[in-house]
Design a protein around this motif. Structure first.
Motif, PDB file in Angstrom:
ATOM      1  N   THR A   1       8.598   2.946   7.189  1.00  0.00           N
ATOM      2  CA  THR A   1      10.123   2.817   7.105  1.00  0.00           C
ATOM      3  C   THR A   1       9.828   4.335   5.985  1.00  0.00           C
ATOM      4  O   THR A   1      10.931   4.901   6.273  1.00  0.00           O
ATOM      5  CB  THR A   1      10.502   2.044   5.742  1.00  0.00           C
ATOM      6  N   GLY A   2       8.837   4.948   6.501  1.00  0.00           N
ATOM      7  CA  GLY A   2       8.890   6.803   6.249  1.00  0.00           C
ATOM      8  C   GLY A   2       8.684   6.595   4.451  1.00  0.00           C
ATOM      9  O   GLY A   2       8.179   7.616   3.808  1.00  0.00           O
ATOM     10  N   ALA A   3       8.500   5.429   3.313  1.00  0.00           N
ATOM     11  CA  ALA A   3       8.123   5.655   2.304  1.00  0.00           C
ATOM     12  C   ALA A   3       7.951   6.670   1.707  1.00  0.00           C
ATOM     13  O   ALA A   3       7.948   7.258   0.728  1.00  0.00           O
ATOM     14  CB  ALA A   3       7.995   3.822   1.543  1.00  0.00           C
ATOM     15  N   VAL A   4       6.214   6.787   1.994  1.00  0.00           N
ATOM     16  CA  VAL A   4       5.710   7.157   1.433  1.00  0.00           C
ATOM     17  C   VAL A   4       5.460   8.787   1.755  1.00  0.00           C
ATOM     18  O   VAL A   4       5.980   9.849   0.990  1.00  0.00           O
ATOM     19  CB  VAL A   4       4.147   7.374   1.724  1.00  0.00           C
ATOM     20  N   GLY A   5       5.836   9.359   3.017  1.00  0.00           N
ATOM     21  CA  GLY A   5       6.692  10.398   3.242  1.00  0.00           C
ATOM     22  C   GLY A   5       7.701  11.500   2.503  1.00  0.00           C
ATOM     23  O   GLY A   5       8.051  12.036   2.389  1.00  0.00           O
ATOM     24  N   ILE A   6       8.531  10.739   2.822  1.00  0.00           N
ATOM     25  CA  ILE A   6      10.310  10.776   2.220  1.00  0.00           C
ATOM     26  C   ILE A   6       9.753  10.845   0.977  1.00  0.00           C
ATOM     27  O   ILE A   6      10.933  11.909  -0.105  1.00  0.00           O
ATOM     28  CB  ILE A   6      10.839   9.431   2.137  1.00  0.00           C
ATOM     29  N   MET A   7       8.580   9.784  -0.082  1.00  0.00           N
ATOM     30  CA  MET A   7       8.606  10.231  -1.780  1.00  0.00           C
ATOM     31  C   MET A   7       8.239  11.759  -1.266  1.00  0.00           C
ATOM     32  O   MET A   7       8.080  12.349  -2.467  1.00  0.00           O
ATOM     33  CB  MET A   7       7.424   9.571  -1.339  1.00  0.00           C
ATOM     34  N   ALA A   8       7.299  12.129  -0.612  1.00  0.00           N
ATOM     35  CA  ALA A   8       6.565  13.565  -0.365  1.00  0.00           C
ATOM     36  C   ALA A   8       7.522  14.294  -0.715  1.00  0.00           C
ATOM     37  O   ALA A   8       7.492  15.648  -1.242  1.00  0.00           O
ATOM     38  CB  ALA A   8       5.246  14.007   0.377  1.00  0.00           C
TER      39      ALA A   8
ATOM     40  N   ALA B   1       0.815  -1.123   0.055  1.00  0.00           N
ATOM     41  CA  ALA B   1       0.361   0.334   0.258  1.00  0.00           C
ATOM     42  C   ALA B   1       0.809   1.573  -0.652  1.00  0.00           C
ATOM     43  O   ALA B   1       0.315   2.090  -0.192  1.00  0.00           O
ATOM     44  CB  ALA B   1      -0.801  -0.002   0.993  1.00  0.00           C
ATOM     45  N   ALA B   2       2.042   1.395   0.836  1.00  0.00           N
ATOM     46  CA  ALA B   2       2.805   2.431   0.896  1.00  0.00           C
ATOM     47  C   ALA B   2       3.450   2.730  -0.651  1.00  0.00           C
ATOM     48  O   ALA B   2       3.321   4.081  -1.201  1.00  0.00           O
ATOM     49  CB  ALA B   2       4.277   2.037   1.909  1.00  0.00           C
ATOM     50  N   LEU B   3       3.732   1.445  -1.431  1.00  0.00           N
ATOM     51  CA  LEU B   3       4.440   1.498  -2.922  1.00  0.00           C
ATOM     52  C   LEU B   3       3.137   2.124  -3.510  1.00  0.00           C
ATOM     53  O   LEU B   3       3.764   3.425  -4.845  1.00  0.00           O
ATOM     54  CB  LEU B   3       4.323   0.500  -3.660  1.00  0.00           C
ATOM     55  N   VAL B   4       1.577   2.551  -4.150  1.00  0.00           N
ATOM     56  CA  VAL B   4       1.643   2.305  -4.392  1.00  0.00           C
ATOM     57  C   VAL B   4       0.848   3.841  -4.280  1.00  0.00           C
ATOM     58  O   VAL B   4       0.465   4.722  -4.995  1.00  0.00           O
ATOM     59  CB  VAL B   4      -0.314   1.630  -3.976  1.00  0.00           C
ATOM     60  N   LEU B   5       0.640   4.627  -2.767  1.00  0.00           N
ATOM     61  CA  LEU B   5       0.525   5.480  -2.586  1.00  0.00           C
ATOM     62  C   LEU B   5       1.309   6.500  -3.254  1.00  0.00           C
ATOM     63  O   LEU B   5       2.067   7.573  -3.261  1.00  0.00           O
ATOM     64  CB  LEU B   5       0.401   5.672  -0.962  1.00  0.00           C
ATOM     65  N   ALA B   6       2.584   6.053  -2.655  1.00  0.00           N
ATOM     66  CA  ALA B   6       4.233   6.773  -3.508  1.00  0.00           C
ATOM     67  C   ALA B   6       4.005   6.932  -4.366  1.00  0.00           C
ATOM     68  O   ALA B   6       3.826   8.217  -4.526  1.00  0.00           O
ATOM     69  CB  ALA B   6       5.054   5.954  -2.678  1.00  0.00           C
ATOM     70  N   LYS B   7       3.142   5.868  -5.480  1.00  0.00           N
ATOM     71  CA  LYS B   7       3.583   6.074  -6.871  1.00  0.00           C
ATOM     72  C   LYS B   7       2.145   7.000  -6.728  1.00  0.00           C
ATOM     73  O   LYS B   7       2.730   7.351  -8.242  1.00  0.00           O
ATOM     74  CB  LYS B   7       3.338   5.289  -7.167  1.00  0.00           C
ATOM     75  N   PHE B   8       1.055   6.855  -6.690  1.00  0.00           N
ATOM     76  CA  PHE B   8      -0.072   7.942  -6.997  1.00  0.00           C
ATOM     77  C   PHE B   8       0.650   8.962  -6.796  1.00  0.00           C
ATOM     78  O   PHE B   8       0.354  10.078  -7.330  1.00  0.00           O
ATOM     79  CB  PHE B   8      -0.921   7.896  -5.524  1.00  0.00           C
ATOM     80  N   LEU B   9       1.176   9.974  -5.796  1.00  0.00           N
ATOM     81  CA  LEU B   9       1.678  11.087  -5.463  1.00  0.00           C
ATOM     82  C   LEU B   9       2.123  11.435  -6.836  1.00  0.00           C
ATOM     83  O   LEU B   9       2.679  12.853  -6.858  1.00  0.00           O
ATOM     84  CB  LEU B   9       2.467  10.799  -3.642  1.00  0.00           C
ATOM     85  N   GLU B  10       3.202  10.547  -6.745  1.00  0.00           N
ATOM     86  CA  GLU B  10       4.594  10.463  -7.539  1.00  0.00           C
ATOM     87  C   GLU B  10       3.749  11.604  -9.287  1.00  0.00           C
ATOM     88  O   GLU B  10       4.124  11.854 -10.157  1.00  0.00           O
ATOM     89  CB  GLU B  10       5.570  10.062  -8.253  1.00  0.00           C
ATOM     90  N   THR B  11       2.670  10.541 -10.146  1.00  0.00           N
ATOM     91  CA  THR B  11       1.793  11.096 -10.864  1.00  0.00           C
ATOM     92  C   THR B  11       1.799  12.345 -10.343  1.00  0.00           C
ATOM     93  O   THR B  11       1.250  12.962 -12.066  1.00  0.00           O
ATOM     94  CB  THR B  11       0.438  10.307 -10.604  1.00  0.00           C
TER      95      THR B  11
END
Ligand SMILES: C[S@@+](CC[C@H](N)C(=O)[O-])C[C@H]1O[C@@H](n2cnc3c(N)ncnc32)[C@H](O)[C@@H]1O
Length: 182
Positions: free
Chosen positions: A59-66, A32-42
């Motif tokens: 791990t911080g994946a989504v927030g760090i992507m943001a 789910a973190a991968l999906v949300l991180a990649k959604f933000l990147e769209t």
């Protein structure tokens, strides 16, 4: 800290390097973190110079992507995840164009109530599970959430084309506006 690194390639070329370790549920990058991180990147949810609070960062994946997309991010999780978050922030700081820091917070719904106002938008991404008590817990969570919040599902066709799945949902959550009783 030992563990193994999960790489998450950015559209701009380099990869986020997210350390995972053995331990509780927050120690690995969830799908789910991968999906949300990649959604933000769209880019359909512009983040540049926005204040972002991630609850239950793991791990911080989504927030760090943001933060690589220009947001000023606060990552939150329980005390035992703070060291892993600090490592992952440090390992990816060179890719951050906004800012990022980590904190520990009290239970989720209390936090949501205390930190949201009429203009706050919360993005919640989770993988739907059918086994054991999971459906019941999901139903109860959504029921409690809807006491104070309105939920809207982000349609699957708006997710990243590659990082999407029928059983991973993104909810856009907003505080209900108070109506006077009839
Ligand atoms: C299933 S993991 C997901 C981690 C990360 N968001 C991901 O998708 O990779 C749920 C996370 O919520 C955190 N968590 C659970 N209760 C919490 C609380 N009361 N306050 C903050 N974080 C909490 C856990 O420690 C864990 O890191």
């Amino acid at each position: 800290m030992s563990g193994f690194v999960r790489e998450l390639e950015l559209r701009s070329g380099p990869s986020l390097r997210l350390l995972q370790r053995s331990g509780g549920v927050g120690c690995v990058v969830w799908d789910a973190a991968l999906v949300l991180a990649k959604f933000l990147e769209t880019g359909s949810f512009p983040l540049s110079r926005r204040a972002v609070l991630e609850l239950g960062s793991g791990t911080g994946a989504v927030g760090i992507m943001a933060a690589t997309l220009g947001a000023d991010v606060t990552l939150t999780d329980l005390q035992e995840l703070q060291e892993l978050l600090a490592v992952n922030i440090d390992n990816n700081r060179h890719l951050v164009t906004g800012s990022v820091r980590a904190e520990s917070l009290e239970p989720l719904l209390k936090t949501l109530r205390e930190l949201t106002g009429p203009d706050t938008c919360v993005l919640c991404c989770y993988e739907q599970r059918t086994e054991g008590r999971n459906p019941e817990i999901e139903r109860r969570y959504l029921e409690l959430l809807q006491v104070d919040f309105e939920l809207e599902r982000v349609p699957l066709d708006q997710h990243d084309e590659q990082f999407r799945s029928e059983d991973i949902h993104i909810l856009s959550i907003r505080r209900k506006t108070k109506n006077s009783p009839l």
